[in-house]
Design a protein around this motif. Structure first.
Motif, PDB file in Angstrom:
ATOM      1  N   ALA A 113     -65.703  17.430  40.627  1.00 56.05           N
ATOM      2  CA  ALA A 113     -65.396  17.351  42.061  1.00 56.05           C
ATOM      3  C   ALA A 113     -64.726  16.031  42.403  1.00 56.05           C
ATOM      4  O   ALA A 113     -63.846  15.977  43.278  1.00 56.05           O
ATOM      5  CB  ALA A 113     -66.677  17.524  42.864  1.00 56.05           C
ATOM      6  N   GLY A 114     -65.106  14.967  41.723  1.00 60.95           N
ATOM      7  CA  GLY A 114     -64.486  13.681  41.976  1.00 60.95           C
ATOM      8  C   GLY A 114     -63.029  13.626  41.555  1.00 60.95           C
ATOM      9  O   GLY A 114     -62.236  12.854  42.127  1.00 60.95           O
ATOM     10  N   ARG A 115     -62.660  14.447  40.589  1.00 58.91           N
ATOM     11  CA  ARG A 115     -61.277  14.460  40.116  1.00 58.91           C
ATOM     12  C   ARG A 115     -60.363  15.252  41.031  1.00 58.91           C
ATOM     13  O   ARG A 115     -59.166  14.969  41.125  1.00 58.91           O
ATOM     14  CB  ARG A 115     -61.215  15.048  38.702  1.00 58.91           C
ATOM     15  CG  ARG A 115     -61.953  14.222  37.646  1.00 58.91           C
ATOM     16  CD  ARG A 115     -61.857  14.893  36.300  1.00 58.91           C
ATOM     17  NE  ARG A 115     -60.482  14.919  35.833  1.00 58.91           N
ATOM     18  CZ  ARG A 115     -59.974  15.857  35.017  1.00 58.91           C
ATOM     19  NH1 ARG A 115     -60.731  16.865  34.642  1.00 58.91           N
ATOM     20  NH2 ARG A 115     -58.728  15.793  34.619  1.00 58.91           N
ATOM     21  N   ARG A 116     -60.919  16.289  41.706  1.00 63.43           N
ATOM     22  CA  ARG A 116     -60.101  17.141  42.573  1.00 63.43           C
ATOM     23  C   ARG A 116     -60.861  17.377  43.869  1.00 63.43           C
ATOM     24  O   ARG A 116     -61.879  18.078  43.898  1.00 63.43           O
ATOM     25  CB  ARG A 116     -59.760  18.469  41.895  1.00 63.43           C
ATOM     26  CG  ARG A 116     -59.041  18.301  40.577  1.00 63.43           C
ATOM     27  CD  ARG A 116     -58.546  19.614  40.028  1.00 63.43           C
ATOM     28  NE  ARG A 116     -57.399  20.125  40.783  1.00 63.43           N
ATOM     29  CZ  ARG A 116     -56.581  21.082  40.317  1.00 63.43           C
ATOM     30  NH1 ARG A 116     -56.794  21.602  39.117  1.00 63.43           N
ATOM     31  NH2 ARG A 116     -55.577  21.497  41.042  1.00 63.43           N
ATOM     32  N   ALA A 117     -60.352  16.813  44.948  1.00 64.53           N
ATOM     33  CA  ALA A 117     -61.041  16.910  46.229  1.00 64.53           C
ATOM     34  C   ALA A 117     -61.200  18.352  46.693  1.00 64.53           C
ATOM     35  O   ALA A 117     -62.182  18.699  47.356  1.00 64.53           O
ATOM     36  CB  ALA A 117     -60.279  16.099  47.288  1.00 64.53           C
ATOM     37  N   ALA A 118     -60.241  19.210  46.331  1.00 68.37           N
ATOM     38  CA  ALA A 118     -60.292  20.598  46.782  1.00 68.37           C
ATOM     39  C   ALA A 118     -61.470  21.362  46.175  1.00 68.37           C
ATOM     40  O   ALA A 118     -61.827  22.446  46.655  1.00 68.37           O
ATOM     41  CB  ALA A 118     -58.980  21.308  46.430  1.00 68.37           C
ATOM     42  N   ARG A 120     -64.584  19.982  45.749  1.00 72.14           N
ATOM     43  CA  ARG A 120     -65.877  19.384  46.089  1.00 72.14           C
ATOM     44  C   ARG A 120     -66.813  20.356  46.787  1.00 72.14           C
ATOM     45  O   ARG A 120     -67.949  20.581  46.364  1.00 72.14           O
ATOM     46  CB  ARG A 120     -65.657  18.142  46.955  1.00 72.14           C
ATOM     47  CG  ARG A 120     -65.046  16.987  46.176  1.00 72.14           C
ATOM     48  CD  ARG A 120     -64.685  15.821  47.076  1.00 72.14           C
ATOM     49  NE  ARG A 120     -63.968  14.794  46.324  1.00 72.14           N
ATOM     50  CZ  ARG A 120     -63.344  13.774  46.872  1.00 72.14           C
ATOM     51  NH1 ARG A 120     -63.352  13.622  48.199  1.00 72.14           N
ATOM     52  NH2 ARG A 120     -62.716  12.890  46.113  1.00 72.14           N
ATOM     53  N   THR A 121     -66.357  20.946  47.855  1.00 72.57           N
ATOM     54  CA  THR A 121     -67.228  21.863  48.604  1.00 72.57           C
ATOM     55  C   THR A 121     -67.533  23.136  47.818  1.00 72.57           C
ATOM     56  O   THR A 121     -68.699  23.560  47.764  1.00 72.57           O
ATOM     57  CB  THR A 121     -66.604  22.207  49.971  1.00 72.57           C
ATOM     58  OG1 THR A 121     -66.365  21.006  50.691  1.00 72.57           O
ATOM     59  CG2 THR A 121     -67.525  23.104  50.771  1.00 72.57           C
TER      60      THR A 121
END
Length: 284
Positions: A113-118, A120-121
Motif C-alpha cells: 500500500a505504501g508503494r501505490r496510493a491507489a 491503500r484503501t
C-alpha cells in the motif's frame, strides 16, 4: 468442529475457512480497485493493472503469513524436530502461531500500500474482511472452543467398562480417535507410542471407533510395538462429542480437564513433543 465430511472424505475446517476468507478478500480488492478506477476515469488497462497489483499484494501477504506463522511455531521448539528435520515442512501437524502470521501479512500489505496510493484503501478493506471472516468463522465453528473431557462410556479389550473422565483422574490426557482401517491412523501410531513411553505422567487413551474386539486384537497383534491404553467406543460417539467428522483425531487435555490442543489428521512426533513439553519438564 475440527473437520467436516464431504462425501466419503473428511477435511480439516481451518484450511477451508482460511481459503474462504482469502477468496473473499481477493474478490473485494478486485471490485474495489476496478470501481475506484472507473470513478477516477482510468482506462481499462490501468484498472486491470491495479487489480493485478492488488492480487499480487494479497498473495504475497498470505505466503508471508503462512511462512512466518510456521517458523514462529517450529523455531522455539527446533530441538523437538531435530531428529527428523524434514518434518519442519510437514504442515499436517497443525503447527502455527497465528498472531505472528497476521502481523507478517499486515506488514506485507502495508508495504504494498505504501508503494501505490491507489491500493491503500482496497488492501486495508480486503485484509480487514479476511481477518473478520476468519475470526467469525472460527467462533461459529468452535475451532477454539474449550471442550471439557467428554463423558463417554468406554470398554477395554477385556470387557471392563469405564468412563473417560475417570481414566484421566487428574492427569494430563492424550485422547486419540482411531480405527484399524484408517491408513493415517496407522501412520501416526508409532509417534504416539513413542510419546507415551517418554511421558509416563500423561494418560494416553487410544479410543477405537466402532470396531469389535476381535478386529482390534488382530490389528494390535500385528504391530511391532505395544499400545497401552486401548479402549473401544463401540457406538463411535466420540467424534460427534468433540466435533470431528473424520479420523484420526487427537485431543490433549491438561490435568484440570481443559482442552490444550485439538488436531485432525496425522500428528507428527515433533508436534507431540512440543505440546507435551510442559509435562516432560515436570517429570525431570
Amino acid at each position: 468442529m475440527s473437520s467436516i465430511q464431504l462425501g466419503p472424505l473428511a477435511f480439516p475446517v481451518a484450511p477451508l475457512l482460511w481459503l474462504a476468507a482469502f477468496g473473499a478478500a481477493l474478490v473485494l480488492a478486485r471490485l474495489w480497485v476496478r470501481g475506484s478506477a472507473r470513478r477516477r476515469g482510468a482506462d481499462a488497462e490501468e484498472a486491470a493493472a491495479l487489480a493485478r497489483a492488488a492480487d499480487d499484494a494479497l498473495w504475497h501477504a498470505a505466503i508471508a503469513g503462512f511462512v512466518v506463522s510456521r517458523l514462529m511455531f517450529v523455531l522455539p521448539a527446533f530441538g523437538d524436530y531435530a531428529s527428523r528435520p524434514w518434518t519442519l515442512l510437514d504442515i499436517r501437524d497443525g503447527g502455527w502461531s497465528p498472531a505472528y502470521g497476521v502481523l507478517a501479512a499486515a506488514a506485507v500489505l502495508a508495504w504494498h500500500a505504501g508503494r501505490r496510493a491507489a491500493l491503500r484503501t482496497p488492501l486495508a478493506a480486503a485484509g480487514a474482511l479476511a481477518l473478520a471472516l476468519w475470526a467469525a468463522g472460527s467462533t461459529a465453528l468452535g475451532l477454539h472452543r474449550q471442550l471439557p473431557v467428554p463423558d463417554l462410556a468406554l470398554v477395554d479389550l477385556d470387557g471392563r467398562a469405564a468412563r473417560l473422565p475417570e481414566l484421566a483422574a487428574g492427569r494430563p490426557l492424550v485422547l486419540n480417535l482411531w480405527a484399524s482401517w484408517c491408513a493415517p491412523c496407522r501412520v501416526e501410531l508409532p509417534a504416539l507410542a513413542a510419546a507415551q513411553a517418554a511421558h509416563p505422567a500423561v494418560r494416553f487413551v487410544y479410543l477405537n471407533q466402532g470396531e469389535d474386539v476381535p478386529a482390534v486384537q488382530r490389528f494390535l497383534a500385528g504391530l511391532p510395538f505395544a499400545l497401552d491404553g486401548v479402549w473401544l467406543d463401540r457406538r463411535a460417539a466420540a467424534g460427534p462429542a468433540v466435533g470431528s467428522e473424520g479420523l484420526p483425531t487427537t485431543l490433549i487435555f491438561d490435568a484440570e480437564g481443559r482442552l490444550v490442543e485439538r488436531h485432525f489428521g496425522v500428528i507428527s512426533e515433533g508436534a507431540l513433543r512440543r505440546h507435551l513439553r510442559p509435562w516432560r519438564d515436570r517429570e525431570r
